[in-house]
Design a protein around this motif. Structure first.
Motif, PDB file in Angstrom:
ATOM      1  N   PHE A  87       0.803  -1.222   0.000  1.00 12.77           N
ATOM      2  CA  PHE A  87       0.000   0.000   0.000  1.00 12.77           C
ATOM      3  C   PHE A  87       0.840   1.279   0.000  1.00 12.77           C
ATOM      4  O   PHE A  87       0.331   2.375  -0.075  1.00 12.77           O
ATOM      5  N   HIS A  97     -13.863   4.811   7.784  1.00  8.79           N
ATOM      6  CA  HIS A  97     -14.389   4.296   9.053  1.00  8.79           C
ATOM      7  C   HIS A  97     -15.887   4.555   9.260  1.00  8.79           C
ATOM      8  O   HIS A  97     -16.550   3.808   9.960  1.00  8.79           O
ATOM      9  N   VAL A 100     -17.394   1.577   7.681  1.00  4.20           N
ATOM     10  CA  VAL A 100     -17.377   0.354   8.490  1.00  4.20           C
ATOM     11  C   VAL A 100     -18.772   0.144   9.078  1.00  4.20           C
ATOM     12  O   VAL A 100     -19.292  -0.959   9.110  1.00  4.20           O
ATOM     13  N   GLU A 160      -3.943   4.845   2.842  1.00  3.15           N
ATOM     14  CA  GLU A 160      -2.578   4.711   2.333  1.00  3.15           C
ATOM     15  C   GLU A 160      -2.503   5.311   0.927  1.00  3.15           C
ATOM     16  O   GLU A 160      -3.521   5.405   0.230  1.00  3.15           O
ATOM     17  N   TYR A 202     -11.668  -0.905   0.022  1.00  2.37           N
ATOM     18  CA  TYR A 202     -11.217  -1.022   1.412  1.00  2.37           C
ATOM     19  C   TYR A 202     -11.866  -2.255   2.039  1.00  2.37           C
ATOM     20  O   TYR A 202     -12.290  -2.246   3.180  1.00  2.37           O
ATOM     21  N   ARG A 231     -10.679  -4.840   3.068  1.00  4.14           N
ATOM     22  CA  ARG A 231     -10.016  -5.435   4.227  1.00  4.14           C
ATOM     23  C   ARG A 231     -10.611  -4.926   5.539  1.00  4.14           C
ATOM     24  O   ARG A 231     -10.348  -5.482   6.591  1.00  4.14           O
ATOM     25  N   VAL A 232     -11.446  -3.883   5.469  1.00  2.07           N
ATOM     26  CA  VAL A 232     -12.078  -3.341   6.678  1.00  2.07           C
ATOM     27  C   VAL A 232     -13.597  -3.131   6.517  1.00  2.07           C
ATOM     28  O   VAL A 232     -14.365  -3.349   7.442  1.00  2.07           O
TER      29      VAL A 232
END
Lengths: 351, 78
Positions: A5, A185, A188, A212, A238, A240-241
């Motif tokens: 990243f 976030h 999320v 990143e 994103y 991964r989250v």
């Protein structure tokens, strides 16, 4: 594995592709943490002149209206709990930090649960600011207060929701946007699918992305491709989250305790359905009801153009106060107070 | 402000747990991740609540990014 990243070779390749882009692009990064990351990584300097990045209204401190601070200051004899960021935001009569000197009790908390613990012994009002990342925790704390029968705890709500903020910006005809870097976030909690309205109703694309350089550059490239091909969509870079549906448990508690309501945004005024208020069942935890407070729209200090900055109408250096009388050490407007405000990020990185 | 910070969950006690943030240990609420959480998981924590379970790699990456962006420990003992 994660070095990819920040891999310079990969950054070079994406940058080279972006340099070939000819479609004029106005891309808004909604989230203050993205604003910081873009500044820190020098992303603007990697882009061709045809692509401009505009900072949006995604810093909760920055969009909290002056009257919210003014109303908190009326709470004499009550312990006001707040996240640290709000302490230095000027209201009509100065900041909460300075009001401490004249007897206002203000305590910085790291979690709303700390405020609830304090409320075992005294009357506590939590300054309820935040977007969907912060809101579920506060909603859960209100629920816990109800479960434990605590009568001392209440929240002054100034919650905002990101999707509605985007709609407002898109409905305003003076800012033309053709893509969004969507917050990591917040997403999320609300999930990728919360943005499906962008291509459907506004023919604009968006990419949920991380913080990143490769995350951000890839997202910009995807938005350029969408615009060139005329095929806007909402991508999740994103994964991964962030999931497609978001955090269902968090959404459930938000809906149980709060409901959509009109909200006042600093610089944007009152926007229908753009906030969340405390449901009637929980009204004894609503500081607006308990203390008879009201949050209204008020005028900015003379010369401060935070409102225009928040809407992406101007970049911070275009404000006459920027780096003249308004600096991080002596902020006039909220965008300079919060480290994630557009003006603070420009001051630190873009000069 | 919408920043979530990675912590490693070292204890679970009902809907609460104890997480380690680079040596500083804090109580965290687990209500939003109850279904899948287990001891030793990395969690993304925002204002004292775990918002998501993340991989080791993502946790390390986020910690490094926070360190560089703020030059301060994100959480202090209190």
């Amino acid at each position: 594995m994660w070095n990819q990243f920040r891999n310079p070779e990969l950054i070079g390749k994406i940058t080279a592709k972006l340099q070939k882009s000819r479609t004029p692009m106005h891309i808004m990064e909604v989230c203050g943490t993205h604003t910081m990351a873009i500044g820190k990584w020098g992303i603007r300097r990697l882009l061709p002149d045809t692509i401009s990045l505009i900072s949006g209204p995604g810093c909760p401190v920055c969009v909290t209206p002056v009257s919210f601070i003014d109303e908190l200051m009326k709470l004499k004899g009550v312990t006001i709990c707040t996240f640290g960021d709000l302490l230095r935001v000027p209201g009509t009569k100065g900041t909460l930090e300075k009001a401490r000197a004249s007897g206002l009790v203000v305590k910085i908390v790291y979690s709303p649960m700390e405020a609830l613990k304090l409320a075992k012994r005294k009357d506590v009002v939590l300054a309820g600011i935040g977007f969907e990342t912060t809101v579920p925790g506060i909603a859960l704390t209100i629920k816990k207060a109800a479960e434990t029968g605590n009568k001392n705890f209440s929240v002054l709500p100034a919650f905002k929701t990101i999707p509605q903020a985007l709609k407002t910006l898109l409905n305003a005809h003076d800012v033309h946007l053709n893509g969004f870097l969507l917050p990591g976030h917040v997403s999320v909690v609300i999930g990728r699918q919360a943005y499906d309205f962008l291509p459907r109703d506004y023919q604009v694309g968006g990419v949920v992305t991380g913080f990143e350089p490769v995350d951000i550059l890839t997202a910009i490239h995807s938005l350029c491709m969408m615009a060139e091909q005329g095929k806007p969509e909402v991508l999740n870079s994103y994964k991964r989250v962030v999931s497609n549906k978001g955090n269902i448990a968090a959404q459930k508690i938000m809906n149980e305790v709060l409901e959509p309501s009109d909200a006042v945004w600093r610089g944007l005024g009152e926007i229908p359905d753009s906030g969340l208020s405390i449901r009637k069942e929980y009204s004894q935890y609503d500081a607006l009801v308990k203390y008879g407070l009201e949050i209204t729209d008020c005028e900015e200090k003379q010369g401060c153009r935070c409102g225009d900055v928040l809407q992406g109408k101007i970049t911070p250096p275009k404000c006459p106060l920027f780096n003249t009388v308004c600096t991080p050490a002596n902020p006039i407007g909220p965008c300079m107070v919060s480290s994630e405000g557009s003006c603070a990020a420009y001051y630190k990185y873009e000069q | 402000m919408c920043l979530a910070i990675p912590g490693k969950l070292i204890r679970i006690n009902g809907d609460k747990g104890l997480a380690d943030f680079g040596g500083v240990r804090k109580e965290v609420g687990l209500t939003f991740v109850m279904d899948e959480i287990k001891k030793g998981d990395w969690i993304l924590v925002h204002t004292g609540f775990a918002m998501e379970i993340i991989s080791d790699e993502e946790a390390q990456l986020t910690i490094q990014a926070l360190d560089e962006a703020y030059h301060v420990e994100p959480i202090s003992e209190s």
